[in-house]
Design a protein around this motif. Structure first.
Motif, PDB file in Angstrom:
ATOM      1  N   GLN A 137       0.881  -1.153  -0.050  1.00 56.47           N
ATOM      2  CA  GLN A 137       0.062  -0.258  -0.227  1.00 56.47           C
ATOM      3  C   GLN A 137       0.877   1.325  -0.212  1.00 56.47           C
ATOM      4  O   GLN A 137       0.568   2.142  -0.595  1.00 56.47           O
ATOM      5  N   ASN A 138       2.024   1.336   0.579  1.00 58.55           N
ATOM      6  CA  ASN A 138       2.924   2.370   0.870  1.00 58.55           C
ATOM      7  C   ASN A 138       3.343   2.570  -0.439  1.00 58.55           C
ATOM      8  O   ASN A 138       3.662   3.469  -1.062  1.00 58.55           O
ATOM      9  N   ARG A 139       3.941   1.523  -1.340  1.00 61.03           N
ATOM     10  CA  ARG A 139       4.508   1.535  -2.496  1.00 61.03           C
ATOM     11  C   ARG A 139       3.473   2.043  -3.550  1.00 61.03           C
ATOM     12  O   ARG A 139       3.643   2.730  -4.424  1.00 61.03           O
ATOM     13  N   ASP A 140       2.335   1.548  -3.476  1.00 61.97           N
ATOM     14  CA  ASP A 140       1.291   1.961  -4.548  1.00 61.97           C
ATOM     15  C   ASP A 140       0.939   3.476  -4.543  1.00 61.97           C
ATOM     16  O   ASP A 140       0.645   4.109  -5.487  1.00 61.97           O
ATOM     17  N   ARG A 141       0.956   3.996  -3.179  1.00 60.93           N
ATOM     18  CA  ARG A 141       0.552   5.470  -3.163  1.00 60.93           C
ATOM     19  C   ARG A 141       1.781   6.151  -3.927  1.00 60.93           C
ATOM     20  O   ARG A 141       1.346   7.271  -4.492  1.00 60.93           O
ATOM     21  N   ILE A 142       2.979   5.683  -3.832  1.00 58.99           N
ATOM     22  CA  ILE A 142       4.071   6.373  -4.514  1.00 58.99           C
ATOM     23  C   ILE A 142       4.035   6.096  -6.086  1.00 58.99           C
ATOM     24  O   ILE A 142       4.340   7.190  -6.590  1.00 58.99           O
ATOM     25  N   GLN A 174       9.362  14.258 -12.075  1.00 55.59           N
ATOM     26  CA  GLN A 174       9.051  12.816 -12.074  1.00 55.59           C
ATOM     27  C   GLN A 174      10.620  12.075 -11.945  1.00 55.59           C
ATOM     28  O   GLN A 174      10.392  11.066 -11.277  1.00 55.59           O
ATOM     29  N   GLU A 175      11.690  12.841 -11.957  1.00 52.75           N
ATOM     30  CA  GLU A 175      12.969  11.995 -11.733  1.00 52.75           C
ATOM     31  C   GLU A 175      12.937  12.085 -10.275  1.00 52.75           C
ATOM     32  O   GLU A 175      13.634  10.930  -9.577  1.00 52.75           O
ATOM     33  N   ASP A 176      12.686  13.008  -9.477  1.00 59.63           N
ATOM     34  CA  ASP A 176      12.877  13.126  -7.868  1.00 59.63           C
ATOM     35  C   ASP A 176      12.150  12.047  -7.349  1.00 59.63           C
ATOM     36  O   ASP A 176      12.379  11.285  -6.286  1.00 59.63           O
ATOM     37  N   LEU A 177      10.757  11.482  -7.863  1.00 62.13           N
ATOM     38  CA  LEU A 177      10.114  10.605  -7.349  1.00 62.13           C
ATOM     39  C   LEU A 177      10.598   9.315  -7.403  1.00 62.13           C
ATOM     40  O   LEU A 177      10.210   8.563  -6.597  1.00 62.13           O
ATOM     41  N   LYS A 178      11.697   9.008  -8.234  1.00 64.87           N
ATOM     42  CA  LYS A 178      12.316   7.597  -8.291  1.00 64.87           C
ATOM     43  C   LYS A 178      12.906   7.506  -6.910  1.00 64.87           C
ATOM     44  O   LYS A 178      13.237   6.138  -6.669  1.00 64.87           O
ATOM     45  N   TYR A 179      13.238   8.483  -6.143  1.00 68.88           N
ATOM     46  CA  TYR A 179      14.064   8.339  -4.973  1.00 68.88           C
ATOM     47  C   TYR A 179      13.337   8.612  -3.963  1.00 68.88           C
ATOM     48  O   TYR A 179      14.026   8.666  -2.662  1.00 68.88           O
ATOM     49  N   LEU A 180      12.000   8.627  -4.096  1.00 69.80           N
ATOM     50  CA  LEU A 180      11.226   8.732  -2.624  1.00 69.80           C
ATOM     51  C   LEU A 180      10.927   7.360  -1.922  1.00 69.80           C
ATOM     52  O   LEU A 180      10.555   6.373  -2.786  1.00 69.80           O
ATOM     53  N   SER A 181      11.194   7.148  -0.735  1.00 65.82           N
ATOM     54  CA  SER A 181      11.174   6.019  -0.082  1.00 65.82           C
ATOM     55  C   SER A 181       9.694   5.926   0.411  1.00 65.82           C
ATOM     56  O   SER A 181       9.054   6.802   0.890  1.00 65.82           O
ATOM     57  N   PRO A 182       8.993   4.700   0.423  1.00 65.93           N
ATOM     58  CA  PRO A 182       7.578   4.408   1.074  1.00 65.93           C
ATOM     59  C   PRO A 182       7.955   4.919   2.542  1.00 65.93           C
ATOM     60  O   PRO A 182       8.753   4.550   3.272  1.00 65.93           O
ATOM     61  N   ALA A 188       2.584  11.147   5.819  1.00 58.15           N
ATOM     62  CA  ALA A 188       3.148  10.933   4.593  1.00 58.15           C
ATOM     63  C   ALA A 188       1.963  10.149   3.613  1.00 58.15           C
ATOM     64  O   ALA A 188       1.864  10.704   2.518  1.00 58.15           O
ATOM     65  N   PHE A 189       0.989   9.914   3.969  1.00 54.87           N
ATOM     66  CA  PHE A 189      -0.286   9.493   3.446  1.00 54.87           C
ATOM     67  C   PHE A 189      -0.873  10.605   2.995  1.00 54.87           C
ATOM     68  O   PHE A 189      -1.521  10.880   1.707  1.00 54.87           O
ATOM     69  N   GLU A 190      -1.098  11.834   4.081  1.00 57.43           N
ATOM     70  CA  GLU A 190      -1.810  12.943   3.584  1.00 57.43           C
ATOM     71  C   GLU A 190      -1.080  13.731   2.495  1.00 57.43           C
ATOM     72  O   GLU A 190      -1.812  14.128   1.486  1.00 57.43           O
ATOM     73  N   LEU A 191      -0.031  13.647   2.752  1.00 55.54           N
ATOM     74  CA  LEU A 191       0.901  14.433   1.641  1.00 55.54           C
ATOM     75  C   LEU A 191       0.961  13.548   0.063  1.00 55.54           C
ATOM     76  O   LEU A 191       0.908  14.349  -0.859  1.00 55.54           O
TER      77      LEU A 191
END
Length: 236
Positions: A137-142, A174-182, A188-191
């Motif tokens: 679920q954490n990965r799916d949100r990212i 889009q590139e920065d999102l690749k390095y975002l950790s779950p 985190a869920f709200e953001l």
């Protein structure tokens, strides 16, 4: 039921028949109640060992692989029971015979222990699955954040005369999102939800005619700010 399971079941029944036949043939001088008890205990041992051939403990189709996290615990209690149960039958039927009632009590305790072990193994499997579902679920949100950003990129690619700095900032997001950790925190869920909503609002801006670049830049800033805030949030 496929042919493999049918054959495995027939094989299991044949093995059980052999166990019963051997006890009846070689245990003619053993008391009837003790003979029956030994057959029951041997059947339990046989089923615990043979059951994996019919119903495999590890399901390769289960992405959570919950059984792997508890297979060691299960087999520890299985072999623990197997060794002690066989030892009890051998010692208390040949070396040092004891009363039938005492044998039932001992085997009952051992069977309780193996059931306790199986319960702990199943509980451990459920915990592994819960952790897997939470992480997914954490990965799916990212992934949803990446998907919303990608949809905007595709929209921009299909358009002409979009300012280069806007394209650059979207690509950088889009590139920065690749390095975002779950993360499993509520913040985190709200953001993450906020980022997706802001990104979709930004995408809607590119349907305006003419384009309102002031509104577009404002929405880009919102997305960038939300991403930076989310980047600072880690798991609890």
């Amino acid at each position: 039921m496929n042919a493999k399971k049918i054959f495995s079941l027939l094989l299991a029944l044949f093995g059980e028949a052999l166990i019963v036949f051997c006890f009846l043939h070689f245990g003619k001088n053993v008391q009837t109640e003790i003979l029956i008890l030994n057959i029951i205990v041997s059947t339990i041992i046989y089923c615990l060992v043979f059951v994996d051939f019919i119903f495999p403990w590890v399901n390769l189709k289960d992405k959570s692989q919950k059984q792997i996290g508890s297979i060691g615990l299960r087999w520890f209690f299985t072999f623990f029971y197997l060794i002690l149960a066989i030892g009890v039958m051998v010692i208390f039927n040949t070396v040092k015979p004891i009363h039938f009632t005492n044998q039932i009590i001992i085997h009952g305790i051992l069977f309780f222990l193996v059931l306790l072990g199986l319960f702990l193994a199943f509980s451990s499997s459920d915990k592994v699955r819960e952790v897997y579902i939470e992480e997914k679920q954490n990965r799916d949100r990212i992934d949803e954040m990446k998907k919303a950003t990608k949809e905007l990129q595709l929209k921009i690619d299909a358009m002409n005369n979009i300012q280069s700095d806007i394209i650059t900032r979207i690509n950088e997001l889009q590139e920065d999102l690749k390095y975002l950790s779950p993360s499993n925190s509520s913040a985190a869920f709200e953001l993450e939800n906020q980022f997706v909503n802001e990104m979709r609002s930004l995408t809607d801006c590119f349907f305006d005619n003419p384009l309102n670049y002031e509104k577009i830049l404002s929405n880009i800033k919102n997305c960038e700010r939300t991403y930076k805030e989310r980047k600072q949030v880690f798991s609890n």
